[in-house]
Design an enzyme around this catalytic site. Structure first.
Site: not given
Length: 824
Positions: A198, A265, A337, A340
């Site tokens: 972000e 991974s 996600d 924030d």
């Protein structure tokens, strides 16, 4: 003169003898902490005798008496972890507590400041109350095992438990269940990356003259569903368009990995219809930053539900990747996600308040004192909003994206005082089927993972971890820092577990994940916009589809594959107008070197083999090319783009949505073409190679530049000692190969392998005891132990050790058996 000579000889001899005496004395004290694996000892804690049988690779097989409880086995695991990795456990606990500066002084103050602001340890203490009874029993017993080893060290003067303890005065408090929960949160922090994305997206948006070019340099993973973004400047017009970066923390102990070095991974599974032996297959190799000792520790526990064996992390009483007789499980970073950033507006009339959807609200504040060795203590004022902890502008260049009169807070699922992730990990070990494992994983919060499963009949993949429930009207869809006072930007809790991606028994009989994009759903059910590597999945798909049926060995072959799909795809693009177009040039000229390099690359199959020159030429060319393309547009921000993004290069050279505009240097009068940039970048790369490795291109070795750096996190830079504690190896692979060896991307050695598979395991449920595994260094954290690095060369060569639950096999060549008797 003769008298002077005799005295000089005497002085020299005395100094040599004193030096030898010092070395012998240091060795003596350091060796006192080497564990004795073959003994019988009575310790407080277990309710029945416990046996720790260490096989010839020093993997502990932990048994309790028939009819005894599982708690005694967890006690044995805690004892074994403390025997071999006490220093590592102590450092991780202090990192999670934000107390490293008490030992290391001012060099770790940034680590402590950051972790204290997140309040990880207090949240771990709160989470103790919400663990399941079974998990609490395991955590308590595990803690007792660690503490029994600490008591043994004190009673028998065993060299303070680790040689590092003589160099750093680190008092060891008794281990507690909260310590294990805190280490799980610390691992979540090491694997998090969306906050950095972000910040970089916002800074790049501000730096670019053409906002449309943002999706070139930070492209979405292939597939539909691209979300349009507002310009960051339109959200916060008071932020300057260009600002200098804040320096990154330099401590190796900083728990947040640099961009591009978060979790990665591989995991894949085949059901009986795609297996040559008729049993399910599973392969897993989670990737983390390389260190010595490595983060993984192999162990086997014999629980009431049966034996479990695989990779543990010292400090945690769970096999996080491994198998039982009935079930195998592997983990890959999901790239969900789960973070924030919120821009919080401060009340101009009262700086102790911030704007919320209901008006100005007081910050929740608390004082925290950081004690610093050889320096005065520092007092922090921790501030939290409803969205999360407030981070200072000096961290991660946040000041460059924060308008005046505002601060930044972090929302993150791991910042929960009701974190039951450890309970889920312990329940997973006792699961008998893939469907049961999916069910118990609902309690898992962070770090988010893709859990790949195989029981004897079924294969499955489930994304586990809490997904934030976002409003469909969110201003930036979670991709840019947003206004924290607007209701549509604030999380609405946790999304239902059923909404997490899930794949059970796919029609094709094979499933897998290489951190690639899993599915495409519209926001806010999208899971993530920023996924991991987009390249490895292409090579994996080809290897899986080339065979009708697979075996354990074909899964191993895929794990160790070093062919770069990126190289095969990009070289024909960037060199399209350069191949075989040059005229004959004299030996030693730049044109001749360019011709030689292009000839080598034209005959190369993309294999990133450590013994070949082509991988080094390719990597240096692509690195120089990306720098050429972006430097004039991004200026100082170019330093943040340390790794080549194949999608960016492809967009530019295919001129997708006008991306070829990156090839023109805006500050120069002529209009440069992409062919010009490719040629100039190749010359840059050849000059760089010549300065470091000479002019004989055919004699180059990729492995000389791509050395795996298993460095001790504390002693790795200490003169003399670093030669004993660091492990360096020539390795194959690269940034985008299945045998991934992520390069550092910075410094004088930008291609050092710093992030790779610290654990590899392949499980065959047609013959479970033929399963194999390996770690990158060895079981011991004691650099005088032969088990400190005895697996390192096996790992480098792509070899494995048996992953067997056969007790007789473990005892047959055991390096020792420790019998622990209860002490009243």
């Amino acid at each position: 003169m003769a008298l002077l000579f005799r005295w000089l000889m005497r002085l020299t001899a005395t100094l040599i003898l004193l030096s030898l005496a010092a070395v012998v004395l240091a060795y003596y004290f350091a060796s006192q902490s080497l564990p004795d694996y073959d003994k019988t000892i009575a310790l407080p804690g277990p309710t029945a005798p416990v046996e720790i049988v260490r096989d010839n690779a020093n993997v502990p097989h932990i048994f309790s008496s028939i009819g005894a409880s599982d708690e005694d086995v967890f006690f044995g695991l805690g004892y074994a972890h403390a025997q071999d990795r006490l220093w590592q456990m102590a450092v991780m606990r202090r990192t999670a507590q934000g107390r490293l500066s008490e030992i290391f002084g001012t060099r770790t103050i940034e680590v402590d400041t950051f972790v204290r602001r997140l309040d990880l340890y207090r949240l771990a203490q709160q989470s103790v109350a919400v663990q399941t009874p079974e998990a609490m029993a395991a955590l308590t017993a595990y803690s007792a095992g660690v503490n029994a080893r600490l008591q043994e060290i004190n009673e028998e003067a065993l060299g303070r438990g680790a040689p590092e303890m003589f160099l750093f005065n680190m008092p060891l408090a008794p281990w507690q269940p909260a310590d294990s929960i805190a280490i799980m949160k610390l691992m979540a922090l090491k694997l998090s990356g969306h906050m950095r994305e972000e910040i970089l997206r916002a800074r790049t948006s501000l730096a670019l003259a053409d906002p449309e070019r943002l999706f070139d340099i930070l492209p979405d993973a292939p597939g539909s569903g691209t979300a349009a973004l507002p310009e960051y400047a339109s959200l916060f017009p008071d932020v300057p368009r260009i600002a200098a970066s804040s320096p990154e923390p330099e401590s190796r102990l900083f728990p947040l990995a640099p961009r591009g070095l978060g979790g990665a991974s591989n995991a894949w599974a085949a059901d009986p219809s795609r297996s040559a032996t008729g049993g399910t297959l599973l392969a897993n190799d989670p990737h983390l930053g390389l260190s010595a000792p490595g983060i993984w520790y192999l162990a086997r526990m014999e629980l009431a539900t049966g034996g479990v064996i695989g990779g543990t992390i010292p400090g945690l009483p769970a096999v996080l990747t491994g198998r039982s007789n009935d079930l195998g499980w592997g983990i890959t970073s999901s790239y969900m996600d789960d973070q924030d950033l919120f821009i919080e507006k401060i009340n101009a009339e009262n700086p102790e308040e911030y704007l919320s959807p209901t008006g100005y609200t007081p910050f929740v504040t608390r004082r925290s004192i950081i004690n610093i060795k050889d320096a005065p203590p520092v007092t922090l004022t921790l501030r939290w909003t409803e969205n999360g902890p407030v981070l200072p502008g000096s961290m991660f260049s946040l000041a460059t994206i924060t308008p005046p009169g505002h601060v930044v807070s972090l929302g993150w699922t791991a910042l929960s005082g009701e974190d039951t992730s450890v309970s889920a990990a312990i329940a997973l070990m006792r699961s008998a089927s893939a469907r049961e494992a999916i069910r118990v994983a609902e309690d898992y919060i962070a770090p988010s993972q893709n859990l790949t499963l195989a029981d004897k009949e079924t294969i499955a993949l489930k994304t586990i971890g809490a997904i934030p429930q976002r409003d469909a009207r969110h201003q930036s869809k979670g991709r840019l820092p947003s206004q924290g006072w607007r209701r549509e930007n604030i999380w609405k809790g946790r999304a239902p577990y059923a909404a997490n991606p899930e794949f059970i028994s796919p029609r094709g009989g094979i499933l897998g994940n290489t951190n690639n994009k899993l599915l495409d759903r519209p926001f806010p059910n999208h899971v993530s916009f920023d996924w991991g590597d987009t390249q490895r999945i292409n090579r994996w798909r080809r290897l899986m589809q080339n065979r009708e049926v697979h075996t354990r060995d074909s899964f191993i072959e895929a794990q160790l594959d070093t062919v770069s799909y990126s190289a095969r795809a990009l070289l024909p693009l960037i060199g399209a107008d350069l191949w075989f177009t040059g005229e004959a040039a004299p030996e030693g000229s730049r044109e001749r070197q360019r011709h030689t390099a292009l000839t080598l690359l034209s005959e190369w199959n993309g294999e990133m083999n450590e013994h070949l020159p082509e991988p080094l030429i390719y990597a240096a060319w692509l690195r120089a090319l990306q720098a050429r393309l972006i430097t004039d547009d991004l200026g100082p921000l170019t330093e943040e783009y340390k790794h080549v993004d194949p999608l960016f290069i492809e967009r530019v050279y295919r001129d997708i949505d006008g991306a070829a505009a990156w090839c023109d240097v805006r500050q120069s009068a002529p209009r440069e073409t992409c062919t010009d940039m490719a040629r100039l970048a190749l010359d840059d790369a050849l000059i760089w190679i010549e300065e470091r490795y000479g002019t004989a291109l055919e004699s180059l070795r990729w492995g000389d530049a791509h050395q795996a750096t298993h460095d001790h996190e504390v002693l790795g830079e200490v003169p003399v000692l670093r030669f004993f504690v660091n492990i360096r190896q020539s390795t194959s692979g690269g940034d985008n190969t299945l045998q991934r060896g992520r390069t550092s991307g910075e410094g004088p050695m930008p291609f050092q392998n710093v992030h790779a598979a610290g654990f590899r395991g392949v499980y065959d449920f047609a013959d479970p005891d033929s399963s194999v595994f390996i770690t990158s260094t060895g079981q011991s954290g004691h650099f005088l132990s032969r088990h400190y690095d005895d697996m390192a060369q096996l790992w480098r060569r792509g070899e494995y050790i048996p992953m067997s639950l056969d007790e007789d096999l473990a005892r047959a060549a055991a390096v020792g058996v420790t019998r622990i008797l209860p002490r009243n």
